[in-house]
Design an enzyme around this catalytic site. Structure first.
Site, PDB file in Angstrom:
ATOM      1  N   ARG A 235       4.754   2.418   2.100  1.00 57.94           N
ATOM      2  CA  ARG A 235       5.069   3.308   3.214  1.00 57.94           C
ATOM      3  C   ARG A 235       6.470   3.862   3.016  1.00 57.94           C
ATOM      4  O   ARG A 235       7.396   3.141   2.658  1.00 57.94           O
ATOM      5  CB  ARG A 235       4.979   2.564   4.561  1.00 57.94           C
ATOM      6  CG  ARG A 235       3.546   2.221   4.973  1.00 57.94           C
ATOM      7  CD  ARG A 235       2.756   3.478   5.326  1.00 57.94           C
ATOM      8  NE  ARG A 235       1.382   3.199   5.728  1.00 57.94           N
ATOM      9  CZ  ARG A 235       0.344   3.223   4.916  1.00 57.94           C
ATOM     10  NH1 ARG A 235       0.534   3.499   3.634  1.00 57.94           N
ATOM     11  NH2 ARG A 235      -0.878   2.998   5.359  1.00 57.94           N
ATOM     12  N   GLU A 264       6.136  13.174   5.433  1.00 59.00           N
ATOM     13  CA  GLU A 264       5.153  13.719   4.505  1.00 59.00           C
ATOM     14  C   GLU A 264       4.521  14.984   5.080  1.00 59.00           C
ATOM     15  O   GLU A 264       4.203  15.032   6.266  1.00 59.00           O
ATOM     16  CB  GLU A 264       4.077  12.670   4.212  1.00 59.00           C
ATOM     17  CG  GLU A 264       4.642  11.456   3.472  1.00 59.00           C
ATOM     18  CD  GLU A 264       3.572  10.464   3.048  1.00 59.00           C
ATOM     19  OE1 GLU A 264       2.375  10.704   3.327  1.00 59.00           O
ATOM     20  OE2 GLU A 264       3.927   9.451   2.433  1.00 59.00           O
ATOM     21  N   HIS A 283       1.230  10.997  -2.177  1.00 61.63           N
ATOM     22  CA  HIS A 283       0.466   9.964  -1.457  1.00 61.63           C
ATOM     23  C   HIS A 283      -0.977   9.917  -1.975  1.00 61.63           C
ATOM     24  O   HIS A 283      -1.944   9.981  -1.220  1.00 61.63           O
ATOM     25  CB  HIS A 283       0.473  10.230   0.049  1.00 61.63           C
ATOM     26  CG  HIS A 283       0.264   8.981   0.851  1.00 61.63           C
ATOM     27  ND1 HIS A 283       0.852   8.776   2.078  1.00 61.63           N
ATOM     28  CD2 HIS A 283      -0.469   7.865   0.602  1.00 61.63           C
ATOM     29  CE1 HIS A 283       0.483   7.594   2.559  1.00 61.63           C
ATOM     30  NE2 HIS A 283      -0.315   7.021   1.674  1.00 61.63           N
TER      31      HIS A 283
END
Length: 320
Positions: A235, A264, A283
């Site tokens: 994370r 993000e 990601h």
């Protein structure tokens, strides 16, 4: 006919879910809710919801009195208020095991790319600079120590992979004990967090975001070795990115491989992206075709289990 609401989803196809629901005689509806107000307006009578990114806050959960099951596409449940879900009797489920080796492989790939300086030298060769000396120094993997933060499914898989390279593996995980490790993980040495960051040549983060916000900050970077690398496939908020930038520029650590970011998507003007010592991916560590299909299948199957009166397989919270 029973019905499932998919609150939001950016997948190209729902063919897998549709097939599973059709076989179980369950109807489903895809929505694209973005905000709290969207969910409250569009899902007032929903009993079972599959969710991707839409926020299920206490405000939302309080307004969905019929909701009994909330399943997340993925491992993390950061967009769901678990305490509120438990308070309102909503069972939350996730899919914790669909991309374990994909994420561990991605962490390994980032580590190898950084330590062997692959992107840096690739870029130099493409601009006409054929000179291995520009990569100096590079160190032998078999003489290096990898520190693993968190020994869940992914951290353990990553540890096994780097152990296969002959690297020493140390770990910090307050929830685990050496004697409780499986036989094939007994090579791992437990250390305190402070000792791990001081002695690791590579530190790879595999812990949840709970109580770990900015675990890696200015003080931590100053304690790390100047030739060390940091990998994060967990994370983004675990790392203070402003301090990471300063640490790399000031030579406190050698670089970082990041699949996640505090915000993000990471902005193109991020200072981190200007550094040759940083590799950043969007990601995507979880992704393979097989993992994506497994995720969709397991989410749908969990909904079917619940609606058919069976026990759910992946509960996140405990409902009385």
């Amino acid at each position: 006919m029973m019905k499932v609401i998919i609150s939001d989803c950016d997948h190209a196809s729902l063919d897998i879910e549709q097939s599973i629901f059709k076989e179980a005689n369950i109807e489903f509806e895809l929505q694209q809710n973005k905000t709290e107000e969207d969910i409250i307006r569009n899902c007032p009578k929903a009993a079972v919801i599959i969710n991707q990114y839409a926020p299920f806050t206490e405000k939302v959960l309080a307004m969905l009195p019929d909701l009994k099951l909330l399943i997340r596409y993925g491992v993390g449940v950061n967009n769901i208020d678990l305490e509120a879900a438990t308070k309102y009797g909503v069972q939350v489920c996730n899919v914790p095991d669909y991309g374990t080796h994909e994420v561990a492989d991605h962490a390994l790939a980032l580590m190898l790319a950084l330590t062997r300086k692959i992107p840096l030298m690739n870029n130099r060769v493409k601009t006409g600079n054929w000179d291995y000396q520009k990569s100096i120094p590079i160190y032998r993997h078999r003489e290096q120590t990898v520190g693993v933060i968190g020994l869940g499914r992914i951290g353990s898989a990553f540890a096994q992979k780097v152990n296969g390279l002959g690297m020493r593996v140390i770990a910090f995980d307050p929830s685990k004990q050496q004697k409780a490790l499986a036989k094939d993980l007994q090579f791992i040495e437990f250390k305190s967090f402070d000792e791990l960051i001081r002695t690791s040549d590579v530190v790879s983060i595999h812990c949840p975001s709970d109580n770990t916000y900015h675990m890696f900050n200015k003080e931590v970077f100053k304690a790390m070795q100047p030739h060390s690398y940091l990998i994060n496939v967990s994370r983004g908020g675990i790392i203070d990115e402003a301090s990471l930038y300063e640490a790399i520029v000031n030579g406190e650590i050698a670089g970082a491989g990041l699949d996640v970011s505090e915000t993000e998507p990471i902005g193109p003007n991020s200072q981190l992206l200007q550094l040759d010592e940083v590799i950043c991916t969007p990601h995507m560590a979880w992704y393979s075709e097989e993992a994506a299909q497994e995720l969709k299948r397991k989410v749908a199957q969990e909904a079917v289990r619940y609606l058919e009166g069976q026990f759910v397989r992946y509960p996140v919270n405990s409902i009385n």
